[in-house]
Design a protein around this motif. Structure first.
Motif, mmCIF file in Angstrom:
data_model
loop_
_atom_site.group_PDB
_atom_site.id
_atom_site.type_symbol
_atom_site.label_atom_id
_atom_site.label_comp_id
_atom_site.label_asym_id
_atom_site.label_seq_id
_atom_site.Cartn_x
_atom_site.Cartn_y
_atom_site.Cartn_z
ATOM 1 N N ARG A 169 0.799 -1.278 -0.020
ATOM 2 C CA ARG A 169 0.119 -0.005 -0.137
ATOM 3 C C ARG A 169 0.650 1.276 -0.094
ATOM 4 N NH1 ARG A 169 -1.799 -2.917 4.361
ATOM 5 N NH2 ARG A 169 -0.973 -1.321 5.732
ATOM 6 N N GLN A 170 0.207 2.350 -0.186
ATOM 7 C CA GLN A 170 0.972 3.732 -0.370
ATOM 8 C C GLN A 170 1.663 3.776 0.715
ATOM 9 O OE1 GLN A 170 -0.364 6.797 1.203
ATOM 10 N NE2 GLN A 170 1.595 7.683 0.420
ATOM 11 N N ASP A 171 0.809 3.675 2.073
ATOM 12 C CA ASP A 171 1.653 3.919 3.595
ATOM 13 C C ASP A 171 2.782 2.940 3.735
ATOM 14 O OD1 ASP A 171 -0.636 2.188 3.630
ATOM 15 O OD2 ASP A 171 0.019 1.950 5.690
ATOM 16 N N GLN A 172 2.891 1.790 3.158
ATOM 17 C CA GLN A 172 3.982 1.034 3.501
ATOM 18 C C GLN A 172 5.225 0.910 2.368
ATOM 19 O OE1 GLN A 172 1.683 -2.454 2.142
ATOM 20 N NE2 GLN A 172 1.393 -3.267 4.418
ATOM 21 N N SER B 206 6.832 4.017 2.107
ATOM 22 C CA SER B 206 7.918 4.643 2.769
ATOM 23 C C SER B 206 8.601 3.999 3.824
ATOM 24 C CB SER B 206 7.213 5.881 3.099
ATOM 25 O OG SER B 206 6.468 6.623 2.380
ATOM 26 N N THR B 207 8.052 2.708 3.995
ATOM 27 C CA THR B 207 9.045 2.023 5.253
ATOM 28 C C THR B 207 10.227 1.449 4.499
ATOM 29 O OG1 THR B 207 6.874 1.711 6.461
ATOM 30 C CG2 THR B 207 8.718 0.166 6.824
ATOM 31 N N THR C 125 6.751 10.379 -1.159
ATOM 32 C CA THR C 125 5.572 10.722 -0.273
ATOM 33 C C THR C 125 5.872 11.576 0.766
ATOM 34 O OG1 THR C 125 6.497 8.903 1.495
ATOM 35 C CG2 THR C 125 4.867 7.821 -0.535
ATOM 36 N N LEU D 58 5.513 11.295 3.936
ATOM 37 C CA LEU D 58 6.182 10.863 5.135
ATOM 38 C C LEU D 58 7.770 10.698 4.884
ATOM 39 C CD1 LEU D 58 6.211 9.569 7.898
ATOM 40 C CD2 LEU D 58 5.731 7.275 6.783
#
Length: 742
Positions: free
Chosen positions: A102-105, A107-108, A176, A178
């Motif tokens: 996912r998009q939020d993942q 950046s990890t 992103t 973040l």
């Protein structure tokens, strides 16, 4: 026995491994159903990826919509029908990231070999695209493949330039909110590379994500508004942009080609080609191989598999105009404009100066440091080209990065072929010279002995001799027919060269007089363009300045006409000489010294005073008048009424001890101090008191004057006119009063 047919068996297998119904259709079917990916589905089919994206798997796809393809086709003149299979495959494979995120993942940063992850640290992921075997452009090697490890990568006891099974897959960058906030970046950093794209909070290379995290049974789809073709590596971009052709020629001069039987066989199986395939890598002395897609921190050991997610290399490369001008400047003393006229280390240092070990973002352009731990020497305004590439960031500049090894006084002998021995001594790390004189903000003065001066005096530096001796430094006396190489001669040579380094001071003129401390804590004197060392004092011949070079950013260099020699005599010999030269200042002290049992009349050595590199001394010699007062005070044997010296050498134990304590208390142990205003402190003397404790004197120091205070608070002034005398790791001064050791 019941026999199940093959068709039934396959159906049972497919049913067992089928994706759960609530995940939706696979990526390809989803793209078909949405209706605005008609060009993409045709390109996927042409690329041979329809079946792959229609079944199980786990991908993140950055999918350009129809509008994106129509813009791309307008710009390139291509169509769905005319796009080649290989280009279609490149676009599709570069749009596919291994594993579904996912998009939020995205950046990890996933720390390899652990379950740990770091939020906000990732801006790249590995794609399905890789170049594999390519035709060579050097006219020698038919087929090449880029290295997938920096040359010299070591795993355990094995050294690699290439690891089989690693396809050197390219990475795709994305941005992103973040990631930007975590790393102190902003949309301005993004737009530096993509000025024609608005940053939307989730961008992939130069494309905006219009619709994110579309769930498919085999991953996630992110709809984007641009077609993204595989980014070039640093090496590929430099090789295809004519603005950097001069730099690329130099870079390729350090390339290495190693035949690889494994890939050669695979090429034959895949294509029928019998061409030999070579691994192209770069010299292991460079920070990295710019054709390697797998990031490795060159300042750390080992290789971390996922490090490319959070970092990349950077290069600040001069364009041809800047490159040619800087090359001419650097190589001015070499009689040519080509780096091949310079020693190999010049090329290594130059290339490493443009290599940054991590991502150098525009907003941090002046704060990041290169592989040599130096900041940029130009402004962001001097950047004429900014590129986000598959394995790093490239800045094209119209001013060169000026490495400290070239722009400081270290560079003067380094870039002069006539001063190789000075360069070799300065670069020998144990001397500490390089660390001192390559600091651009620290002023220094350098005295240079040319190779011809050294050779005339019997010295040479011959690297070939290392195979048969302990060192390249050799010496041949006038009576010898051959050079001898040993560590003693090396240390003698290094001591002379160290004597020529004056740290912390830039003597822009030698027209006056002065005494300056050298980097090895000895002293050198100058007087109206003449130079004195402890060795030239012995010979009676001062050194002359042949040439001055004031081009360095941090100091001035002077070429001298002889050796920066040091004395081999013991300090007693110099006190004896001074007693003859300045009898009113030194003769009484020398009389006591020379007749004492702790003085060797043959070697002229004072027992306890050493001459190794760990020893430095200051001797304060009271004038004859001060000695007379010391006798009257009962601190020395002699006539207490008149202050006259004893008629003969003292023989009584008490008198001998008075002489011992008096002389030792007038010698600072461990430091040479002159009236230059630099050293003012409490110093330990050579005298140990009756309880075994140390004794001290205090020094107040101003340029041109110095006061010594004993432990009773009585002052003695240094008489400058008869002081600052150079001896063996020792400076000898006259003082106008005695120091009370009691």
């Amino acid at each position: 026995m019941l026999v199940i047919g093959a068709g039934c068996h396959k159906k049972a297998f497919d049913d067992y491994y089928a994706s759960p119904a609530n995940l939706g259709d696979p990526i390809f079917q989803q793209l078909q159903q949405r209706g605005n990916f008609q060009h993409l589905t045709k390109v996927i089919t042409k690329a041979g990826y329809q079946n792959i994206l229609s079944t199980t798997g786990w991908w993140t796809m950055f999918a350009p919509n129809d509008a994106a393809f129509e813009k791309y086709y307008t710009a390139t003149g291509l169509t769905d029908a005319s796009i080649t299979d290989s280009l279609a495959k490149s676009i599709v494979k570069y749009s596919l990231v291994f594993n579904g995120y996912r998009q939020d993942q995205l950046s990890t940063y996933q720390v390899a070999g652990t379950n740990a992850s770091i939020a906000g640290e990732a801006y790249k992921r590995k794609t399905a695209f890789y170049d594999w075997v390519q035709p060579s452009t050097d006219g020698i090697h038919n087929k090449i493949i880029a290295t997938n490890r920096n040359n010299g990568y070591k795993s355990g006891s094995n050294l690699y330039t290439y690891v089989e099974g690693d396809n050197n897959n390219k990475y795709i960058p994305y941005f992103t909110d973040l990631f930007l906030s975590t790393n102190g970046l902003s949309a301005t950093d993004y737009n530096s590379f993509y000025p024609n794209t608005t940053y939307s909070g989730f961008n992939v290379a130069g494309a905006k994500v219009l619709n994110k995290d579309i769930v498919a049974s085999n991953g996630f789809i992110n709809e984007i508004d641009q077609v993204i073709v595989p980014l070039k590596s640093l090496d590929q971009y430099l090789g295809t942009n004519p603005d950097y052709s001069e730099f690329k020629k130099l870079l390729d001069s350090l390339s290495a080609y190693n035949a690889n039987a494994y890939i050669t066989h695979n090429l034959f199986v895949a294509t029928g080609s019998t061409d030999q395939v070579y691994i192209k890598s770069y010299d292991g002395r460079l920070a990295f191989s710019p054709n390697n897609e797998n990031y490795q921190d060159p300042l750390a050991s080992g290789y971390i598999a996922n490090a490319s997610q959070s970092n990349g290399w950077s290069m600040v490369v001069p364009n041809n105009l800047a490159m040619n001008a800087y090359r001419k400047k650097l190589l001015g003393k070499l009689g040519g404009s080509f780096f091949k006229t310079a020693q190999p280390s010049v090329i290594i240092d130059f290339l490493n100066s443009v290599m940054w070990p991590s991502s150098l973002w525009p907003s941090q352009f002046k704060s990041g440091t290169n592989y040599q731990l130096e900041g940029t020497t130009m402004a962001l305004a001097d950047v004429v080209d900014k590129q986000m590439l598959s394995n790093g960031i490239l800045y094209g500049v119209n001013k060169p990065q000026e490495s400290n090894v070239f722009r400081t006084i270290y560079g003067i002998p380094y870039l002069d072929p006539k001063t190789n021995m000075t360069y070799q001594a300065n670069s020998y790390l144990p001397t500490g010279i390089k660390a001192q004189i390559t600091q651009p903000t620290i002023k220094n003065t350098l005295f240079i002995m040319s190779d011809s001066v050294m050779a005339l005096n019997g010295w040479r530096y011959n690297e070939a001799s290392v195979s048969t001796s302990a060192t390249a430094w050799g010496f041949k006396s006038s009576s010898s027919s051959s050079y001898a190489h040993n560590l003693i001669y090396r240390d003698i040579a290094l001591r002379m060269f160290s004597t020529g380094v004056l740290p912390g001071v830039d003597l822009t003129s030698l027209s006056g007089t002065g005494i300056i401390e050298t980097i090895n804590h000895e002293y050198i004197k100058y007087n109206n363009n003449r130079i004195q060392t402890s060795g030239t004092v012995d010979s009676g011949t001062d050194l002359k300045v042949l040439k001055t070079d004031a081009t360095a950013i941090n100091g001035t260099a002077y070429y001298v006409d002889g050796l920066l020699s040091f004395t081999n005599l013991n300090v007693g010999q110099h006190i004896q000489n001074l007693a003859t030269l300045y009898p009113a200042s030194y003769s009484s002290f020398y009389t006591f010294l020379s007749t004492s049992p702790f003085y060797n009349t043959t070697t002229k050595a004072i027992i306890g005073i050493g001459t190794s590199t760990d020893n430095n001394y200051t001797i304060f010699v009271p004038t004859n008048a001060a000695i007379s007062n010391a006798i009257k005070a009962g601190l020395l044997p002699g006539n207490k009424t008149t202050g006259a010296l004893p008629a003969s050498a003292p023989t009584a134990a008490l008198d001998i001890d008075l002489v011992r304590k008096f002389i030792l208390y007038h010698i600072i142990n461990g430091a040479s101090v002159v009236p230059d205003g630099k050293k003012a402190n409490t110093f330990i003397t050579m005298l140990v008191n009756e309880t075994g404790g140390a004794t001290y004197v205090n020094i107040t120091n101003q340029p041109g004057s110095m006061v010594v205070t004993d432990h009773k608070g009585v002052n003695a002034n240094v008489v400058v006119s008869t002081s600052n005398n150079l001896s063996n790791r020792t400076v000898i001064h006259t003082i106008d009063n005695y120091l009370n050791y009691n």
